[in-house]
Motif scaffolding. Structure first.
Motif, PDB file in Angstrom:
ATOM      1  N   GLN A 115       0.844  -1.182   0.000  1.00 54.69           N
ATOM      2  CA  GLN A 115       0.000   0.000   0.000  1.00 54.69           C
ATOM      3  C   GLN A 115       0.887   1.243   0.000  1.00 54.69           C
ATOM      4  N   LEU A 150      -8.079   7.822   7.221  1.00 55.86           N
ATOM      5  CA  LEU A 150      -8.127   7.234   5.886  1.00 55.86           C
ATOM      6  C   LEU A 150      -8.953   8.112   4.962  1.00 55.86           C
ATOM      7  N   THR A 151      -8.601   8.125   3.692  1.00 54.39           N
ATOM      8  CA  THR A 151      -9.500   8.719   2.709  1.00 54.39           C
ATOM      9  C   THR A 151     -10.668   7.762   2.490  1.00 54.39           C
ATOM     10  N   SER A 153     -11.908   6.420  -0.207  1.00 53.73           N
ATOM     11  CA  SER A 153     -11.636   5.301  -1.107  1.00 53.73           C
ATOM     12  C   SER A 153     -10.797   4.223  -0.425  1.00 53.73           C
ATOM     13  N   ARG A 154      -9.807   4.642   0.382  1.00 51.15           N
ATOM     14  CA  ARG A 154      -8.977   3.669   1.078  1.00 51.15           C
ATOM     15  C   ARG A 154      -9.790   2.953   2.171  1.00 51.15           C
ATOM     16  N   ALA A 157     -11.873   0.326   0.608  1.00 56.28           N
ATOM     17  CA  ALA A 157     -11.064  -0.821   0.197  1.00 56.28           C
ATOM     18  C   ALA A 157     -10.780  -1.739   1.372  1.00 56.28           C
ATOM     19  N   TYR A 158     -10.677  -1.167   2.576  1.00 58.30           N
ATOM     20  CA  TYR A 158     -10.350  -1.944   3.772  1.00 58.30           C
ATOM     21  C   TYR A 158     -11.581  -2.550   4.441  1.00 58.30           C
ATOM     22  N   ASP A 188     -11.635  11.883  -0.598  1.00 56.25           N
ATOM     23  CA  ASP A 188     -10.473  11.960  -1.471  1.00 56.25           C
ATOM     24  C   ASP A 188     -10.436  13.319  -2.157  1.00 56.25           C
ATOM     25  N   LYS A 198      -3.377   8.882   0.731  1.00 57.35           N
ATOM     26  CA  LYS A 198      -4.601   8.150   1.031  1.00 57.35           C
ATOM     27  C   LYS A 198      -4.698   7.719   2.495  1.00 57.35           C
ATOM     28  N   GLU A 199      -3.569   7.713   3.173  1.00 62.52           N
ATOM     29  CA  GLU A 199      -3.525   7.161   4.526  1.00 62.52           C
ATOM     30  C   GLU A 199      -2.605   8.032   5.375  1.00 62.52           C
TER      31      GLU A 199
END
Length: 808
Positions: A115, A150-151, A153-154, A157-158, A188, A198-199
């Motif tokens: 990542q 976190l954004t 989008s991230r 994803a998680y 984002d 993103k993180e």
């Protein structure tokens, strides 16, 4: 409008040439506008972006200066307490790609191997940069250790939650060792920015690791990963702040020998800087963007010149129309408006055609188009504004002069067929010739420039850099300096048994690479101390043989776990005053508290692109930190499955040692070619620009020769009746045009030589100007012009003279 369409229908060929020429110029201008506008949009969305700066570092070493986009770890705290001109600031560390593990409620554990776009940010980050919060707030989200924002989008994803705010409080594990809790989620960035992280892990989480691994608490340690941004108060003099930064450093730095200065880099400059990185993101090159604007202007001008030439050439065919309209009461203003309306209509048709071509052009150039750039006519207001300005601008540029010429005829002379009794016609011919020459000057310039750039790229790629480049792959192993596991030596043993490997080395970076490790070394010669800045590379015993590097004196390195001897390059030996390499063997180099003997001297190699001169270089044999494998494959396998099988076998061995890591490799010669990616992109763009310039110029030439042969039809018929041959007539019709092309070459050649000579100055090692470049470029342009002319001149020359004379 009706008259305009009627005229287009009667002059189909000329209308087609005008529309196509303008469409090519306009479509090129649209695509280049999209690119340039996108590149110059970086960070413009930030509020008060003109008051935001990044603090960067210049490091002075003996003989060289190095620029670094980072700052020492202690600097941000010192600046906040000692420089009052700073309104707010934030510091963060750009992390390497990390393994991330997530265990959500009622879900199986999910692992993400690599990542990226992760930073360790201080608590001021979200007060400094504006983000929209989905959950949480900027107040305390990064204050404590083991917190992460976190954004959106991230986070999606998680975590599998439909309401992503439920991710707050969930754990995220980094590299199987650090556990952080999600403390916030932000949207984002949908703006054009290099700050596309993103993180965001709270900086206190890793502060101790940064100190141990990177000396983050030391004023003398600078890493490009250590970033510091400040926002100045209104009306603050940046020069004053730059001086204050030096005062802060001098006050806190105990080691006076560290010659560093810090200064402000504007936020808007980050995306364009050649000296400072943009978080390893792609950066733009302002001279290239300005060059693209020049290309767009040239292609538009070529289309406009076609229009002017063809319109003024056809003036005689519209003379009676103009005379009658003036007799019927039309004023000059009305006629000018009529002709400009025709031009605007043609330009609008060309614009519609160009809009259809833009997606195709973007697809063709997808490899050179910024990833986030897109074409959406109705959702890009700036593009609509650009088109709204472009159409009248091109129309005026193309149509104003012809409109003034056509509207200026005197009706009495026109109706008596005496419209050209004065010298106006000859003046228009002179202007047409000048414009035609201008077209071919541009086309010829592009041809020469393309050939010179291509020659330099071939020279760069084919030059002997002092080492072997072909049939070698490189790959890096995971390496933790705090917890070294020595797995690379296990992999080394496995690879030694593979039959497809010719030679194998475990060392530092390849002979030529993007990164650089610099050290200061001292040498005592006859009581005089010489201090030098030297590039240092790690090598094992096999390294020199694998890369076929030539040893000039002494011997190769012996394998060792510690630095106990050096092999240096010829340039370093000469800089220390030794012309004979063998004389420096056994001499001692002083590197800090270590005194290391020189055991060998090898021939110079290029460790960077040919833009850079060769610098002093030292190889050491320390085995503690050698993370790169160098594999020479068996020669002759490029066109067979031999290399594929060998690389697959290496991948299998890799998976046995590093089952959780992805095997990634690169061919060494491809990494060398990447040194010249910007030049290769420039060459391809020049190829297209040259082709378009030639095409537009030849379209105009074809239109003029069609008009000329039409006007001289009866003359050609009379000459044929009197015995003129086809070749004589073709020569007669072509002579004037070829003269114009020749004159354009005479003008373009010195201009191209001057411009390309300036471009070549950017290379420390460069090719020369060969006579064949100018001969081939001129010859090719003459040939293309002749082929274009022959389309119509031969047809006119072989026509039956009876058909042209029967009306007499």
């Amino acid at each position: 409008m009706v008259i305009a369409f009627r005229n287009f229908r009667r002059k189909k060929i000329f209308s087609f040439i005008n529309v196509v020429g303008l469409a090519i110029g306009i479509s090129s201008a649209l695509v280049i506008y999209l690119i340039v506008h996108y590149e110059f949009s970086y960070e413009k969305f930030e509020k008060d972006h003109d008051r935001i700066y990044r603090v960067v570092t210049n490091m002075h070493f003996p003989g060289q200066d190095f620029k670094n986009s980072g700052v020492p770890g202690p600097l941000p705290a010192a600046v906040r307490s000692e420089i009052s001109a700073v309104e707010k600031s934030t510091a963060f560390w750009v992390a390497d790609a990390m393994k991330v593990s997530v265990l959500a409620k009622n879900e199986a554990k999910k692992d993400f191997r690599k990542q990226d776009n992760i930073i360790y940010a201080d608590e001021e980050y979200f007060r400094f940069f504006n983000y929209q919060w989905v959950a949480g707030s900027p107040d305390h989200s990064l204050t404590d250790p083991n917190k992460v924002v976190l954004t959106e989008s991230r986070a999606r994803a998680y975590f599998p939650y439909s309401d992503i705010s439920n991710a707050i409080g969930q754990p995220v594990i980094y590299d199987d060792s650090v556990k952080a809790t999600v403390s916030g989620i932000v949207k984002d960035l949908d703006q054009v920015s290099d700050l596309s992280f993103k993180e965001f892990i709270s900086l206190p989480t890793y502060s101790e690791s940064l100190k141990k691994l990177h000396g983050w608490d030391e004023w003398g340690s600078v890493s490009s990963a250590s970033q510091f941004f400040i926002k100045l108060r209104k009306d603050v003099d940046t020069a004053r702040v730059n001086k204050d930064l030096q005062v802060v450093r001098k006050k806190n730095e105990k080691n006076a020998y560290l010659a560093m200065i810090h200064f402000l880099q504007p936020l808007n400059d980050i995306h364009f800087s050649d000296d400072y990185t943009a978080f390893d993101h792609r950066q733009a090159h302002k001279p290239t963007l300005y060059g693209l604007l020049g290309v767009a202007a040239f292609l538009l001008i070529l289309g406009c010149i076609n229009f002017i030439n063809l319109t003024t050439a056809q003036a005689s065919q519209r003379a009676k129309e103009i005379g009658i309209r003036k007799t019927m009461g039309s004023s000059k203003k009305q006629l000018v408006i009529q002709f400009l309306t025709e031009t605007i209509l043609l330009t609008s048709l060309a614009t519609i055609l160009s809009l259809a071509l833009v997606p195709l052009i973007l697809k063709i150039f997808s490899a050179y188009i910024p990833e986030g750039l897109h074409f959406d006519l109705f959702n890009q207001p700036s593009l609509l504004v650009f088109i709204a300005i472009l159409i009248p601008a091109v129309s005026l540029l193309s149509g104003f002069y012809p409109a003034m010429i056509l509207s200026g005829y005197k009706p009495v002379l026109v109706l008596k067929n005496l419209a050209y009794a004065n010298t106006a016609q000859s003046r228009r011919v002179w202007i047409r010739k000048t414009l035609t020459i201008s077209q071919f000057v541009i086309a010829q310039f592009f041809i020469i420039a393309t050939m010179v750039v291509g020659k330099q790229i071939r020279f760069s790629l084919n030059k002997d850099m002092g080492f072997r480049k072909d049939a070698i792959i490189n790959f890096n192993v995971p390496y933790d300096r705090l917890h070294p596991d020595k797995k690379q030596f296990v992999l080394l043993q496995k690879l030694r048994g593979l039959p497809g490997i010719q030679k194998l080395s475990l060392a530092g970076s390849p002979p030529a690479s993007q990164g650089v490790n610099i050290s200061t070394m001292k040498f005592n010669k006859n009581g005089n101390e010489i201090e030098s800045t030297v590039e240092v590379k790690e090598a094992d015993t096999n390294y020199f043989d694998l890369y076929k590097m030539k040893l000039l004196a002494g011997r190769n390195l012996e394998q060792s776990d510690t630095v106990k001897e050096y092999v240096i390059n010829e340039t370093y030996a000469r800089s220390l005053g030794y012309r004979n390499p063998s004389e420096i063997i056994g001499q001692i180099l002083d590197r800090g508290d270590k005194k290391i003997p020189i055991v060998g001297v090898f021939a110079d190699i290029h460790t960077k692109s040919l833009h850079n001169p060769i610098q002093p270089l030292v190889f050491s044999s320390e085995s503690d930190y050698r993370p790169t494998f160098h594999v020479a494959l068996q020669p002759g396998g490029k066109n067979t499955d031999v290399w594929k099988k060998t690389i697959a076998a290496i991948g299998t061995a890799w998976n046995e040692v590093y089952p959780e890591e992805e095997f990634q490799y690169q061919f060494f010669d491809e990494s060398i070619a990447n040194f010249y990616k910007r030049e290769q992109d420039t060459a391809k763009l020049l190829n297209w620009s040259t082709g378009l310039a030639i095409f537009i110029s030849c379209l105009g030439l074809l239109g003029l020769v069609i008009y000329t042969t039409t006007q001289r039809t009866k003359e050609i018929g009379v000459r044929k009746v009197l015995g003129a041959s086809v070749s004589q007539i073709v020569s007669l019709l072509s002579k004037d045009f070829i003269t114009l092309v020749a004159l354009a070459y005479v003008i373009a050649a010195p201009l191209a030589w001057w411009a390309m000579n300036k471009w070549l100055q950017d290379f420390a090692y460069r090719t020369g100007f060969s006579w064949w470049i100018f001969a081939l470029s001129g010859g090719s342009m003459f040939l293309i012009a002749l082929l274009t002319l022959s389309i119509q001149t031969i047809r006119s020359a072989i026509a039956n003279p009876v058909n042209s004379l029967r009306t007499e």
